[in-house]
Write a protein that holds these residues in place. Structure first.
Motif, PDB file in Angstrom:
ATOM      1  N   MET A 194      13.547  -0.825  28.926  1.00 30.24           N
ATOM      2  CA  MET A 194      12.589  -1.645  28.825  1.00 30.24           C
ATOM      3  C   MET A 194      12.797  -2.962  27.868  1.00 30.24           C
ATOM      4  O   MET A 194      12.383  -4.205  28.177  1.00 30.24           O
ATOM      5  CB  MET A 194      11.351  -0.846  27.934  1.00 30.24           C
ATOM      6  N   ASP A 252      19.710  -3.955  18.907  1.00 30.00           N
ATOM      7  CA  ASP A 252      19.816  -2.592  19.097  1.00 30.00           C
ATOM      8  C   ASP A 252      20.672  -1.878  17.788  1.00 30.00           C
ATOM      9  O   ASP A 252      21.319  -2.683  17.405  1.00 30.00           O
ATOM     10  CB  ASP A 252      20.585  -2.241  20.418  1.00 30.00           C
ATOM     11  N   GLU A 303      11.383   7.459  22.528  1.00 30.62           N
ATOM     12  CA  GLU A 303      10.000   7.514  22.363  1.00 30.62           C
ATOM     13  C   GLU A 303      10.014   8.935  21.340  1.00 30.62           C
ATOM     14  O   GLU A 303       9.992   9.908  21.551  1.00 30.62           O
ATOM     15  CB  GLU A 303       9.461   8.064  23.573  1.00 30.62           C
ATOM     16  N   LYS A 338      10.142   5.435  15.406  1.00 34.03           N
ATOM     17  CA  LYS A 338       9.496   4.468  15.526  1.00 34.03           C
ATOM     18  C   LYS A 338       8.912   4.120  13.949  1.00 34.03           C
ATOM     19  O   LYS A 338       8.773   2.792  13.648  1.00 34.03           O
ATOM     20  CB  LYS A 338       8.322   4.498  16.437  1.00 34.03           C
ATOM     21  N   ASN A 377       6.450  -0.894  22.445  1.00 34.21           N
ATOM     22  CA  ASN A 377       6.136  -0.553  23.559  1.00 34.21           C
ATOM     23  C   ASN A 377       5.815   1.033  24.060  1.00 34.21           C
ATOM     24  O   ASN A 377       6.102   1.428  25.268  1.00 34.21           O
ATOM     25  CB  ASN A 377       7.151  -1.118  24.292  1.00 34.21           C
TER      26      ASN A 377
HETATM   27  P1  NAD Z   1      16.073   3.426  26.772  1.00 31.16           P
HETATM   28  O1  NAD Z   1      16.606   4.823  26.219  1.00 31.16           O
HETATM   29  O2  NAD Z   1      16.540   2.758  27.831  1.00 31.16           O
HETATM   30  O3  NAD Z   1      16.377   2.577  25.700  1.00 31.16           O
HETATM   31  C1  NAD Z   1      16.001   2.716  24.108  1.00 31.16           C
HETATM   32  C2  NAD Z   1      17.090   1.861  23.237  1.00 31.16           C
HETATM   33  O4  NAD Z   1      16.802   1.784  21.784  1.00 31.16           O
HETATM   34  C3  NAD Z   1      18.708   2.113  23.402  1.00 31.16           C
HETATM   35  O5  NAD Z   1      19.339   1.198  23.791  1.00 31.16           O
HETATM   36  C4  NAD Z   1      18.940   2.848  22.159  1.00 31.16           C
HETATM   37  O6  NAD Z   1      19.981   2.472  21.621  1.00 31.16           O
HETATM   38  C5  NAD Z   1      17.876   1.754  21.175  1.00 31.16           C
HETATM   39  N1  NAD Z   1      17.895   2.447  19.854  1.00 31.16           N
HETATM   40  C6  NAD Z   1      17.458   3.586  19.515  1.00 31.16           C
HETATM   41  N2  NAD Z   1      17.361   3.720  18.060  1.00 31.16           N
HETATM   42  C7  NAD Z   1      17.210   2.257  17.750  1.00 31.16           C
HETATM   43  C8  NAD Z   1      17.103   1.738  16.419  1.00 31.16           C
HETATM   44  N3  NAD Z   1      16.987   2.741  15.511  1.00 31.16           N
HETATM   45  N4  NAD Z   1      17.378   0.607  16.451  1.00 31.16           N
HETATM   46  C9  NAD Z   1      17.403  -0.256  17.404  1.00 31.16           C
HETATM   47  N5  NAD Z   1      17.829   0.327  18.687  1.00 31.16           N
HETATM   48  C10 NAD Z   1      17.377   1.543  18.935  1.00 31.16           C
HETATM   49  O7  NAD Z   1      14.526   3.598  26.760  1.00 31.16           O
HETATM   50  P2  NAD Z   1      13.358   2.797  27.484  1.00 31.16           P
HETATM   51  O8  NAD Z   1      13.277   3.571  28.758  1.00 31.16           O
HETATM   52  O9  NAD Z   1      13.629   1.488  27.414  1.00 31.16           O
HETATM   53  O10 NAD Z   1      12.109   3.137  26.585  1.00 31.16           O
HETATM   54  C11 NAD Z   1      11.791   2.401  25.364  1.00 31.16           C
HETATM   55  C12 NAD Z   1      10.371   2.656  24.951  1.00 31.16           C
HETATM   56  O11 NAD Z   1       9.476   2.110  26.109  1.00 31.16           O
HETATM   57  C13 NAD Z   1       9.974   4.078  24.856  1.00 31.16           C
HETATM   58  O12 NAD Z   1       8.920   4.037  24.019  1.00 31.16           O
HETATM   59  C14 NAD Z   1       9.493   4.276  26.154  1.00 31.16           C
HETATM   60  O13 NAD Z   1       8.259   5.351  25.912  1.00 31.16           O
HETATM   61  C15 NAD Z   1       8.675   2.954  26.579  1.00 31.16           C
HETATM   62  N6  NAD Z   1       8.249   2.780  27.854  1.00 31.16           N
HETATM   63  C16 NAD Z   1       9.350   3.087  28.967  1.00 31.16           C
HETATM   64  C17 NAD Z   1       9.138   2.711  30.325  1.00 31.16           C
HETATM   65  C18 NAD Z   1      10.071   3.275  31.315  1.00 31.16           C
HETATM   66  O14 NAD Z   1       9.615   3.474  32.575  1.00 31.16           O
HETATM   67  N7  NAD Z   1      11.328   3.340  31.054  1.00 31.16           N
HETATM   68  C19 NAD Z   1       7.724   2.488  30.337  1.00 31.16           C
HETATM   69  C20 NAD Z   1       6.890   1.918  29.663  1.00 31.16           C
HETATM   70  C21 NAD Z   1       7.186   2.085  28.250  1.00 31.16           C
END
Ligand code: NAD
Length: 708
Positions: free
Chosen positions: A307, A326, A385, A390, A410
């Motif tokens: 995302m 990140d 998530e 968060k 998000n």
């Molecule tokens: P993802 O696992 O692809 O990415 C998460 C990223 O966060 C990773 O790169 C990780 O290294 C990074 N991260 C973890 N801890 C961290 C920290 N302390 N500081 C900085 N970076 C950190 O996850 P995603 O699918 O991109 O989802 C992210 C968020 O968006 C979640 O809350 C999810 O619920 C929400 N979301 C996801 C979707 C989807 O379809 N994937 C859709 C809408 C919302």
């Protein structure tokens, strides 16, 4: 405004210029039509005029008819008479066009005698996407200019062509080399010098070679394939056919009759509703008028995963500098690589210039240090998530972010109010729920908590515009608007495959009804593990049903994660997204059904659609009643913009009114009798509206009247 100022007549020697100026896009409103009629009278009072040029000030030539008039009395006769009067003029009339010339805008140009266009301008007849046909002479004049086949190509494609294509097709005579006004005047003088007079489109025959039975048969097929469940495409074919069989004026009358018929159709009402629903989303009753959006010049994104990367692209595309952060250097690098790949593929497909790619990439800065976010006007968190994580991140953001920065999350499932209390500025905290892929999907759910300030809400709703998102405001609840309504829809789809319906049967029924993609195919695309993890983490949120989402769980436990593992509800050949029926999946589902003692059933299409849709519509009524969504049409936008709900059905709330609330209530009660009350409780608002004989639309109207 006075009609005289909207359309004025100027002189340039022996030529007259009729100039319309109705910002922003020169919509042909009632005032414009009055102005155009007044201009005709003025022209007739200038007997020494030898030719007239019709042009528009501002960003575009007439962009189209006034869609706001759709719901009122029919206007076609008025348009027709007005355009005919321009065609009737004895002196040559030249349309000088620039910008985006659509529908009624193009139709008035077709009634002129000659057409000149600025390079780069665009022309189209998008009416069928609104469930109607061109109704101001388009179906009769266009075939006379470019033939029946090309006219139908343009009408059925419903996509604009550029000036060069229009010239090649033959409805544009000249492309302006220089300034459009100067070019149009010299073109008019050249016509006069060559002794050219009025050349009326209505007097031209339709080339019979472009109108053979084979061509019409092909167009009928195309209308059926491109617009399943809809009629307007077929009516357009009929109307163009009439251009051959009927004299011009009778053809116009036929066109009028058919377009007015179209306007009464559900498909047109649904599409027009969807159109206006999208234009209403930014209006927020209750938000003080004087609240201004804060300027957004730079952004931060925390989390460079699926995302975060997509969100960073949205900012760069909008020309807003963005810092992508990140915690993990490898994850950051993967995120940056993926952004580069996305842009490169756009360049490779000819969708983006190399220089634009470079410019956009230059707007994205990768970082591992939170201090780099201290200048950002908005920061969007997109990490795993996980509430504790968060909250830690928001506490850090509270420390580093500048005062007044918007702090957005998000999250899909977490309580944003709880995230906000990790900061000392909950008024600046808000949800910005993007959909995957974030750089592609137009929907943005904007989620306010009880503490979010009006300025923060306004800022984010306005920010959606440069980000090219359709924002819908929601309040905090589990799943917000879209995913909350999805829950029951998907539950029934999964339940039906456990009852023995093959995945293909369920998906096909939903797709034939109009959903962009069947829900099981959607799960395979999104990853079955994604849904399973959400359901595991939030088990307490769901009803105590042992079969709940068990189709997903069974496939997940068998290692079938969807497209990414080559198998899920379907099987996928390497490198292909084509769904292949898979007996193995069906066997796994049957075994799980047996463990759960689920009775097999035979399903017809009607049952599949009703069992999926009724819970969806019912939940929408709860969301309305609880005030999670501002208005029914916002719910419709969530589903048409974010979930592939067919626009021609207006959206779920509009559709509930289309089938009638008593039908929905009866359906809920019937299924309650068959399957028990756990999942089949009619929403209180549904019962109340049925008892009082109201529709959702009627209820909304009274309610909004009371709000004013
Ligand atoms: P993802 O696992 O692809 O990415 C998460 C990223 O966060 C990773 O790169 C990780 O290294 C990074 N991260 C973890 N801890 C961290 C920290 N302390 N500081 C900085 N970076 C950190 O996850 P995603 O699918 O991109 O989802 C992210 C968020 O968006 C979640 O809350 C999810 O619920 C929400 N979301 C996801 C979707 C989807 O379809 N994937 C859709 C809408 C919302």
């Amino acid at each position: 405004m006075h009609s005289t100022s909207i359309v004025r007549v100027e002189r340039d020697g022996e030529l007259a210029l009729v100039i319309a100026d109705n910002p922003p896009v020169n919509t042909i409103t009632a005032e414009v039509r009055a102005g155009l009629r007044a201009a005709l009278v003025q022209l007739q009072a200038m007997p020494d005029t030898r030719a007239a040029v019709l042009l528009c000030a501002g960003s575009t030539f007439f962009s189209g008819a006034d869609i706001a008039e759709f719901s009122g009395p029919p206007r076609e006769e008025e348009y027709r008479a007005l355009f005919n009067a321009y065609e009737d003029l004895a002196i040559p009339v030249i349309a000088a066009m620039h910008g985006t010339v659509m529908g009624g805008g193009l139709e008035i140009a077709l009634a002129c005698h000659y057409r000149i266009a600025a390079p780069g301008s665009r022309f189209g007849m998008p009416e069928v996407t609104l469930g109607i046909i061109p109704g101001a002479g388009g179906t009769q004049r266009l075939p006379r200019l470019i033939g029946a086949e090309q006219a139908l190509n343009l009408i059925l494609a419903a996509r604009p062509v550029d000036a060069a294509q229009g010239h090649a097709l033959g409805f544009i005579d000249e492309i302006a080399a220089a300034d459009l006004r100067a070019a149009a005047l010299s073109y008019a003088r050249a016509l006069l010098a060559a002794g050219k007079g009025a050349r009326r489109t209505r007097d031209l025959p339709v080339d019979p070679n472009t109108a053979t039975p084979a061509i019409f048969d092909a167009m009928v097929r195309r209308a059926r394939e491109s617009y399943p469940n809809r009629n307007a495409g077929l009516v357009a074919v009929d109307a163009v056919r009439a251009a051959l069989s009927l004299p011009f004026h009778a053809g116009l009358e036929y066109e009028t009759r058919r377009v007015n018929e179209c306007k009464q159709s559900d498909e047109s009402k649904g599409a027009v509703h969807a159109f206006f629903a999208e234009r209403t989303v930014r209006r927020i009753p209750g938000l003080p008028q004087d609240v201004a959006a804060r300027p957004i010049e730079s952004a931060g994104v925390v989390g460079a995963g699926t995302m975060g990367g997509g969100i960073a692209i949205c900012f760069a595309n909008a020309g807003i500098a963005v810092t992508l952060l990140d915690a993990n250097p490898q994850a950051l690098q993967r995120g940056v690589d993926s952004i580069q790949r996305t842009y490169q593929s756009m360049v490779d497909r000819g969708r983006l210039a190399e220089t634009d790619k470079q410019q956009r990439l230059a707007l994205i800065t990768a970082s591992l240090a939170y201090e780099d976010l201290s200048d950002a006007d908005v920061i969007i968190e997109a990490v795993f998530e996980d509430m504790a994580l968060k909250r830690r991140i928001f506490a850090t953001l509270d420390r580093v972010a500048k005062p007044g920065a918007v702090l957005a999350t998000n999250t899909s499932t977490l309580d944003i109010g709880e995230i906000a209390t990790a900061t000392r500025r909950p008024q600046d905290v808000i949800g910005m729920h993007f959909f995957s892929p974030a750089n592609v999907m137009p929907l943005l759910e904007v989620v306010r908590t009880d503490s979010t300030s009006p300025a923060t809400i306004r800022t984010v709703m306005d920010l959606a515009k440069p980000l090219r998102k359709t924002p819908v405001l929601a309040k905090v609840c589990y799943g917000f608007i879209g995913n909350r309504m999805m829950e029951g829809y998907a539950r029934e789809a999964q339940r039906m495959v456990l009852e023995g319906a093959p995945p293909r049967q369920v998906d096909s029924a939903l797709e034939e009804w109009g959903m962009a993609m069947g829900i099981l195919g959607v799960f395979d695309m999104a990853g079955i593990d994604v849904g399973v993890n959400v359901h595991k983490a939030n088990a307490a949120q769901y009803p105590p049903d042992p079969a709940y989402y068990q189709a997903d769980f069974a496939l997940y436990e068998a290692g079938r994660l969807g497209q990414k593992s080559g198998k899920g509800y379907y099987r996928y050949e390497p490198g292909s997204r084509a769904r292949v029926d898979d007996p193995q999946a069906i066997a796994i589902l049957a075994a799980r059904a047996q463990e759960l003692r689920i009775e097999p059933r035979v399903h017809d299409k009607q049952e599949i659609v009703a069992r999926c849709l009724y819970p969806l519509l019912n939940e929408g009524l709860r969301i309305l009643e609880e005030g999670i969504a501002l208005r029914a049409s916002d719910i419709d936008v969530v589903w048409t913009a974010g979930y592939g709900f067919p626009r021609y059905r207006g959206g779920p709330m509009f559709y509930a009114d289309t089938i009638g609330l008593p039908t929905l209530l009866q359906g809920m009660l019937d299924y309650q009798r068959q399957f028990g009350p756990m999942h089949w409780q009619p929403a209180p608002l549904l019962v109340q509206l049925v008892e009082s004989g109201q529709s959702i639309e009627g209820w909304e109207r009274t309610r909004q009247g009371a709000r004013r």
